[in-house]
Each structure stands twice: as C-alpha cells, then as structure tokens.
Design an enzyme around this catalytic site. Structure first.
Site, short mmCIF file in Angstrom:
data_model
loop_
_atom_site.label_atom_id
_atom_site.label_comp_id
_atom_site.label_asym_id
_atom_site.label_seq_id
_atom_site.Cartn_x
_atom_site.Cartn_y
_atom_site.Cartn_z
N ASP A 36 0.87 -1.17 0.00
CA ASP A 36 0.00 0.00 0.00
C ASP A 36 0.91 1.23 0.00
O ASP A 36 1.19 1.82 1.03
CB ASP A 36 -0.91 -0.02 1.22
CG ASP A 36 -1.96 1.08 1.17
OD1 ASP A 36 -2.02 1.79 0.14
OD2 ASP A 36 -2.72 1.23 2.14
N ALA A 37 1.37 1.58 -1.20
CA ALA A 37 2.37 2.63 -1.35
C ALA A 37 1.83 3.85 -2.09
O ALA A 37 2.45 4.91 -2.08
CB ALA A 37 3.59 2.08 -2.09
N LYS A 38 0.71 3.68 -2.78
CA LYS A 38 0.04 4.76 -3.51
C LYS A 38 1.02 5.54 -4.39
O LYS A 38 1.07 6.77 -4.38
CB LYS A 38 -0.70 5.69 -2.54
CG LYS A 38 -1.80 4.95 -1.76
CD LYS A 38 -2.54 5.87 -0.82
CE LYS A 38 -3.63 5.12 -0.06
NZ LYS A 38 -3.09 4.12 0.89
N ARG A 39 1.77 4.80 -5.18
CA ARG A 39 2.72 5.42 -6.10
C ARG A 39 2.01 5.87 -7.38
O ARG A 39 0.86 5.55 -7.61
CB ARG A 39 3.85 4.44 -6.44
CG ARG A 39 4.69 3.99 -5.24
CD ARG A 39 5.34 5.17 -4.55
NE ARG A 39 6.49 4.78 -3.75
CZ ARG A 39 6.52 4.63 -2.44
NH1 ARG A 39 5.43 4.82 -1.74
NH2 ARG A 39 7.63 4.31 -1.80
N THR A 68 -0.71 -0.34 -4.61
CA THR A 68 -1.75 0.67 -4.80
C THR A 68 -1.16 1.83 -5.59
O THR A 68 0.00 2.22 -5.38
CB THR A 68 -2.32 1.16 -3.46
OG1 THR A 68 -1.24 1.62 -2.63
CG2 THR A 68 -3.08 0.05 -2.76
#
Length: 267
Positions: A91-94, A118
């Site tokens: 869950d890094a939302k890159r 993510t």
C-alpha cells in the site's frame, strides 16, 4: 499471484479477508520493544496468528519508511515471511511520470516480492501502465476512497458524472481483470452498486471496515460477484486487538470473527 490462484484461496479458506499490517511502532505491545526488530517481531506473530484466516496482507509502506533503513528492512523481512499462498499488497500509492513509475514497479515487484501495489492515477495513463507490465502482478488503482477528503475531488461532478466515475471508467481500459483492481472504500457503500456496473468483473480492495465503521454485510451484498470480487481489509481492528503478551491470540479471535461472517456471505 494470478486471479485464478486468488479466487481458489478465497473459496478454499471461505475468506476474503486482507489483514493490514499498518504497524505503528508506538502502538505495538511494549514487551516487543526489547526485540532486535520489534516491528518484524510483531508482524511475524500477527502473520502466524492469522494466516489460516485471511487470503491477503496489505503492508502500508508509510509506517516502515518513517523508520528509515530499519523500517525498510522490517518491511522486506515481513513480505518475504508471508508465504506465496497469500496475496501480498504494497500500500504505497505510487504514481509518477512513466520512467519513475517503472522504477517503482521494479522496486516492489522485482527487488521485493509483492503481488500488487496501490497506485494513484492522477497523472494519467503513462503513470499507471508500468505497473501493468509485470506478469502475475497487479495495480490497485484508487477509485473511491474511504477518507473524508474524498469529497474534495473524487465526489465532485464533471459534467454528468463524478470524478471517481471518470477515473474508473478511463482506467478500466488500461488493464484487465487479470492485473487491475480498484480501491473502493467501505464507507461509500451506496456507491458500490454504481461502481460494480462500471466494472462488473474486477476485484476491489475495500478498506474502511472495522475501525472506520464500514459494514461488511452491506459491502458483501452490494459488491460481491460469483468469483467473490472483493478483498476486505481490516487493519487496526485486528492488529491492535490486544496490548499485552496475548496480543496475537486476541488478533486471531477477531480474524476468526471476520472469516466466519465472510463464509456466510460467499456465494
């Protein structure tokens, strides 16, 4: 992990539970702080306690990056400790320009053995596509999130549709049901029927059940498909169920409750 393998695990375990390892070192039981790697010691105990009850683990990278090198090492040890029978989410939302996203994809899919990451789609197709080029790997794109700030942009109208609808409708064409999922927050339950119309066969990662107040029953009724189609994440409700030496047993007890309820909803 392929879609077929994920679906097989869901029906084998009668569970679509994703345990969020959003491990905050200030909240773990105090007796673990004497361990050489307190965060990994906590995560290891949590994985051992819940592995038979869940099909996925989500590691929120911010909690590890905040600890510098030691945090990154704890994250790597954690993801390598999780067996291949579980779907492993970063869950890094890159999401950045293409060549940067390509490096992010290599970091989490090659240097680290995550199955999915993510992704924030704000910068468009070239920022998302690099995550879709790795066989057996997944991009989980932010669709409609569970936080209050979703009202600032995601729930704003663009002509006849909300921005989140535009995002989901556009991203839909970039990948397939084999490598693309969407984040849809459990606190936005009323929108699930509409989103399912836009993406009838895609899997959703659903945060917001538990501590944030989302209803597992309502989400399951509105979003489930014949392949299940949802991974419901629970973080704080499980991992911080206990504060003492029996913390893992307390976490397992909560995970059992989720699994038993999920078993009733699976078609």
């Amino acid at each position: 992990m392929t879609r077929q393998q994920l679906v097989e695990q869901i029906f084998k375990k009668r569970s679509y539970l994703c345990v969020g390892l959003d491990t905050d070192i200030t909240k773990i039981p105090k007796h673990l702080l004497s361990e050489p790697d307190p965060v990994f010691a906590f995560n290891k105990a949590m994985i051992d306690a819940t592995k038979d009850l869940c099909v996925a683990y989500k590691i929120n990278t911010a909690f590890y990056e905040a600890l510098g090198v030691k945090g990154w090492e704890a994250m790597e040890k954690t993801v390598r400790y999780i067996d291949d029978g579980h779907f492993k989410i970063a869950d890094a939302k890159r999401g950045d320009i293409g060549n940067t996203s390509d490096q992010y994809a290599k970091a989490f899919f090659e240097a680290l053995p995550f199955d999915a990451i993510t992704v924030a789609p704000y910068m468009g197709e070239d920022s998302v596509k690099p995550f879709l080029q790795h066989k057996g790997k997944w991009a989980i794109v932010l669709g409609l999130t569970s936080n209050k700030g979703a009202a600032d942009f995601e729930m704003q109208k663009m002509g006849d549709e909300f921005l989140y609808e535009k995002v989901v409708r556009t991203v839909f064409a970039w990948g397939s049901v084999e490598n693309l999922m969407f984040v849809v927050g459990a606190t936005k339950a009323d929108e699930f029927i509409n989103i399912r119309k836009l993406t009838p066969d895609h899997f959703y990662l659903v945060p917001g059940v538990g501590a944030q107040g989302g209803s597992l029953k309502e989400i399951s009724e509105k979003a489930m498909t014949t392949d299940c189609g949802i991974l419901v994440n629970a973080s704080r409700a499980i991992i911080y169920a206990g504060e003492k030496e029996d913390f893992a047993e307390k976490a397992k007890a909560i995970a059992i409750q989720y699994q038993e309820e999920m078993s009733r909803y699976l078609r």
